[in-house]
Scaffold this motif. Structure first.
Motif, PDB file in Angstrom:
ATOM      1  N   THR A  10       0.831  -1.205   0.000  1.00  0.00           N
ATOM      2  CA  THR A  10       0.000   0.000   0.000  1.00  0.00           C
ATOM      3  C   THR A  10       0.865   1.255   0.000  1.00  0.00           C
ATOM      4  OG1 THR A  10      -1.748  -1.174   1.181  1.00  0.00           O
ATOM      5  CG2 THR A  10      -1.813   1.241   1.256  1.00  0.00           C
ATOM      6  N   ALA A  11       1.908   1.258   0.811  1.00  0.00           N
ATOM      7  CA  ALA A  11       2.790   2.424   0.876  1.00  0.00           C
ATOM      8  C   ALA A  11       3.428   2.697  -0.477  1.00  0.00           C
ATOM      9  CB  ALA A  11       3.857   2.227   1.951  1.00  0.00           C
ATOM     10  N   ALA A  12       3.717   1.648  -1.234  1.00  0.00           N
ATOM     11  CA  ALA A  12       4.337   1.827  -2.548  1.00  0.00           C
ATOM     12  C   ALA A  12       3.392   2.504  -3.537  1.00  0.00           C
ATOM     13  CB  ALA A  12       4.810   0.478  -3.094  1.00  0.00           C
ATOM     14  N   VAL A  13       2.102   2.355  -3.340  1.00  0.00           N
ATOM     15  CA  VAL A  13       1.114   2.997  -4.216  1.00  0.00           C
ATOM     16  C   VAL A  13       1.078   4.508  -3.984  1.00  0.00           C
ATOM     17  CG1 VAL A  13      -1.360   3.098  -4.772  1.00  0.00           C
ATOM     18  CG2 VAL A  13      -0.279   0.909  -4.380  1.00  0.00           C
ATOM     19  N   VAL A  14       1.528   4.943  -2.817  1.00  0.00           N
ATOM     20  CA  VAL A  14       1.485   6.366  -2.471  1.00  0.00           C
ATOM     21  C   VAL A  14       2.234   7.212  -3.496  1.00  0.00           C
ATOM     22  CG1 VAL A  14       2.242   8.071  -0.743  1.00  0.00           C
ATOM     23  CG2 VAL A  14       1.085   5.988  -0.020  1.00  0.00           C
ATOM     24  N   THR A  15       3.350   6.707  -4.026  1.00  0.00           N
ATOM     25  CA  THR A  15       4.102   7.493  -5.006  1.00  0.00           C
ATOM     26  C   THR A  15       3.239   7.826  -6.221  1.00  0.00           C
ATOM     27  OG1 THR A  15       5.013   5.492  -6.016  1.00  0.00           O
ATOM     28  CG2 THR A  15       6.369   6.596  -4.361  1.00  0.00           C
ATOM     29  N   LEU A  16       2.424   6.876  -6.639  1.00  0.00           N
ATOM     30  CA  LEU A  16       1.551   7.098  -7.794  1.00  0.00           C
ATOM     31  C   LEU A  16       0.392   8.031  -7.442  1.00  0.00           C
ATOM     32  CD1 LEU A  16       1.534   3.421  -9.059  1.00  0.00           C
ATOM     33  CD2 LEU A  16       2.622   5.359 -10.194  1.00  0.00           C
ATOM     34  N   LEU A  17      -0.237   7.798  -6.305  1.00  0.00           N
ATOM     35  CA  LEU A  17      -1.390   8.613  -5.918  1.00  0.00           C
ATOM     36  C   LEU A  17      -1.006  10.074  -5.673  1.00  0.00           C
ATOM     37  CD1 LEU A  17      -3.221   6.135  -3.494  1.00  0.00           C
ATOM     38  CD2 LEU A  17      -3.723   6.607  -5.907  1.00  0.00           C
ATOM     39  N   VAL A  18       0.064  10.295  -4.927  1.00  0.00           N
ATOM     40  CA  VAL A  18       0.509  11.669  -4.693  1.00  0.00           C
ATOM     41  C   VAL A  18       0.951  12.294  -6.013  1.00  0.00           C
ATOM     42  CG1 VAL A  18       2.208  13.143  -3.520  1.00  0.00           C
ATOM     43  CG2 VAL A  18       1.111  11.272  -2.280  1.00  0.00           C
ATOM     44  N   GLY A  19       1.617  11.525  -6.846  1.00  0.00           N
ATOM     45  CA  GLY A  19       2.064  12.037  -8.143  1.00  0.00           C
ATOM     46  C   GLY A  19       0.912  12.471  -9.026  1.00  0.00           C
ATOM     47  N   PHE A  20      -0.191  11.702  -9.026  1.00  0.00           N
ATOM     48  CA  PHE A  20      -1.354  12.086  -9.824  1.00  0.00           C
ATOM     49  C   PHE A  20      -1.873  13.454  -9.399  1.00  0.00           C
ATOM     50  CE2 PHE A  20      -2.256   7.357 -10.481  1.00  0.00           C
ATOM     51  CZ  PHE A  20      -1.758   7.365 -11.773  1.00  0.00           C
ATOM     52  N   ALA A  21      -1.901  13.689  -8.096  1.00  0.00           N
ATOM     53  CA  ALA A  21      -2.380  14.984  -7.594  1.00  0.00           C
ATOM     54  C   ALA A  21      -1.315  16.072  -7.757  1.00  0.00           C
ATOM     55  CB  ALA A  21      -2.787  14.854  -6.134  1.00  0.00           C
ATOM     56  N   TRP A  22      -0.099  15.804  -7.337  1.00  0.00           N
ATOM     57  CA  TRP A  22       0.977  16.796  -7.299  1.00  0.00           C
ATOM     58  C   TRP A  22       1.296  17.357  -8.685  1.00  0.00           C
ATOM     59  CZ3 TRP A  22       2.992  18.547  -2.787  1.00  0.00           C
ATOM     60  CH2 TRP A  22       4.130  19.353  -2.858  1.00  0.00           C
ATOM     61  N   TYR A  23       1.377  16.453  -9.659  1.00  0.00           N
ATOM     62  CA  TYR A  23       1.757  16.861 -11.004  1.00  0.00           C
ATOM     63  C   TYR A  23       0.552  17.133 -11.912  1.00  0.00           C
ATOM     64  CZ  TYR A  23       6.464  15.760  -9.573  1.00  0.00           C
ATOM     65  OH  TYR A  23       7.673  15.757  -8.913  1.00  0.00           O
ATOM     66  N   HIS A  24      -0.624  17.255 -11.309  1.00  0.00           N
ATOM     67  CA  HIS A  24      -1.827  17.634 -12.065  1.00  0.00           C
ATOM     68  C   HIS A  24      -1.657  19.076 -12.540  1.00  0.00           C
ATOM     69  CE1 HIS A  24      -5.986  18.743 -12.905  1.00  0.00           C
ATOM     70  NE2 HIS A  24      -6.207  17.440 -13.059  1.00  0.00           N
ATOM     71  N   PRO A  25      -2.123  19.395 -13.752  1.00  0.00           N
ATOM     72  CA  PRO A  25      -1.961  20.762 -14.261  1.00  0.00           C
ATOM     73  C   PRO A  25      -2.520  21.854 -13.345  1.00  0.00           C
ATOM     74  CG  PRO A  25      -2.663  19.303 -16.026  1.00  0.00           C
ATOM     75  CD  PRO A  25      -2.711  18.502 -14.749  1.00  0.00           C
ATOM     76  N   LYS A  26      -3.526  21.538 -12.553  1.00  0.00           N
ATOM     77  CA  LYS A  26      -4.096  22.548 -11.661  1.00  0.00           C
ATOM     78  C   LYS A  26      -3.320  22.688 -10.350  1.00  0.00           C
ATOM     79  CE  LYS A  26      -8.726  22.385 -13.511  1.00  0.00           C
ATOM     80  NZ  LYS A  26     -10.148  22.165 -13.257  1.00  0.00           N
ATOM     81  N   VAL A  27      -2.339  21.816 -10.122  1.00  0.00           N
ATOM     82  CA  VAL A  27      -1.517  21.915  -8.915  1.00  0.00           C
ATOM     83  C   VAL A  27      -0.137  22.411  -9.357  1.00  0.00           C
ATOM     84  CG1 VAL A  27      -0.688  20.702  -6.851  1.00  0.00           C
ATOM     85  CG2 VAL A  27      -2.898  20.088  -7.829  1.00  0.00           C
ATOM     86  N   PHE A  28       0.813  21.500  -9.593  1.00  0.00           N
ATOM     87  CA  PHE A  28       2.148  21.909 -10.032  1.00  0.00           C
ATOM     88  C   PHE A  28       2.506  21.415 -11.429  1.00  0.00           C
ATOM     89  CE2 PHE A  28       2.613  21.755  -5.331  1.00  0.00           C
ATOM     90  CZ  PHE A  28       2.869  23.105  -5.137  1.00  0.00           C
ATOM     91  N   GLY A  29       1.597  20.695 -12.077  1.00  0.00           N
ATOM     92  CA  GLY A  29       1.897  20.082 -13.367  1.00  0.00           C
ATOM     93  C   GLY A  29       2.280  21.056 -14.454  1.00  0.00           C
ATOM     94  N   SER A  30       1.563  22.152 -14.579  1.00  0.00           N
ATOM     95  CA  SER A  30       1.875  23.133 -15.634  1.00  0.00           C
ATOM     96  C   SER A  30       3.239  23.771 -15.400  1.00  0.00           C
ATOM     97  CB  SER A  30       0.800  24.219 -15.691  1.00  0.00           C
ATOM     98  OG  SER A  30      -0.437  23.648 -16.043  1.00  0.00           O
ATOM     99  N   ILE A  31       3.521  24.117 -14.150  1.00  0.00           N
ATOM    100  CA  ILE A  31       4.825  24.716 -13.815  1.00  0.00           C
ATOM    101  C   ILE A  31       5.935  23.692 -14.054  1.00  0.00           C
ATOM    102  CG2 ILE A  31       6.213  25.750 -11.985  1.00  0.00           C
ATOM    103  CD1 ILE A  31       3.524  26.566 -10.656  1.00  0.00           C
ATOM    104  N   TRP A  32       5.700  22.449 -13.632  1.00  0.00           N
ATOM    105  CA  TRP A  32       6.696  21.390 -13.811  1.00  0.00           C
ATOM    106  C   TRP A  32       6.991  21.171 -15.297  1.00  0.00           C
ATOM    107  CZ3 TRP A  32       5.234  16.482 -15.910  1.00  0.00           C
ATOM    108  CH2 TRP A  32       6.308  15.602 -16.047  1.00  0.00           C
ATOM    109  N   MET A  33       5.941  21.109 -16.123  1.00  0.00           N
ATOM    110  CA  MET A  33       6.160  20.906 -17.557  1.00  0.00           C
ATOM    111  C   MET A  33       6.971  22.060 -18.144  1.00  0.00           C
ATOM    112  SD  MET A  33       2.764  19.031 -19.160  1.00  0.00           S
ATOM    113  CE  MET A  33       1.988  20.566 -19.490  1.00  0.00           C
TER     114      MET A  33
END
Length: 162
Positions: A10-33
């Protein structure tokens, strides 16, 4: 001391779940890109199964390291030679584990160690790479922030439930 391997999975899934939110265009995704010089078309290239599959495998590797950082009893188990030799350990080991086997085994304690791992391990690594790659501080802080949040949650899950 037994481990709940489902907590590690379960803990290993956290990287994917947080990544989906963190790198979303409405969060930090647009800046990151923008800071990474990537476009939407660039992100559509490559095998998503391979990317997510390897991310999960790498995340499992991280859980193994975090387990030793967040669960202090792992050190005591290592001192007797690991799980295969626990049955042959001296009576003092059993007494120690009876007294302290569940000490500091909480989500909160694991989250603290996960946070410290992110701040004092992930941030410097990302910072060093970013500096040599001539990346911006935005780039460095976006990635470091992701890892600080991710390792905090992973550490909490591992320490509290594994």
């Amino acid at each position: 001391m037994e481990f709940n391997f489902y907590a590690l999975l379960t803990a290993a899934v956290v990287t994917l779940l947080v990544g989906f939110a963190w790198y979303h265009p409405k969060v930090f995704g647009s800046i990151w890109m923008r800071e990474s010089n990537l476009t939407e078309e660039d992100l559509k290239k490559g095998s998503m199964l391979k990317i997510f599959g390897l991310t999960y495998i790498f995340s499992l590797m991280i859980t193994m390291t975090l387990m030793s950082l967040t669960i202090h009893q792992s050190g005591a188990i290592g001192m007797v030679g690991g799980p295969p030799l626990i049955a042959n350990a001296k009576p003092s080991f059993a007494a120690f584990m009876a007294d302290y086997g569940t000490a500091y085994r909480t989500f909160k304690h694991g989250a603290l160690h996960g946070f410290m791992s992110g701040l004092f391990f992930a941030l410097p690594i990302i910072g060093i790479n970013g500096l040599f790659e001539r990346k911006s501080w935005k780039y460095i802080f976006i990635h470091a922030g992701y890892w600080i949040v991710t390792l905090t949650l992973m550490g909490g899950i591992i320490c509290g439930f594994a």
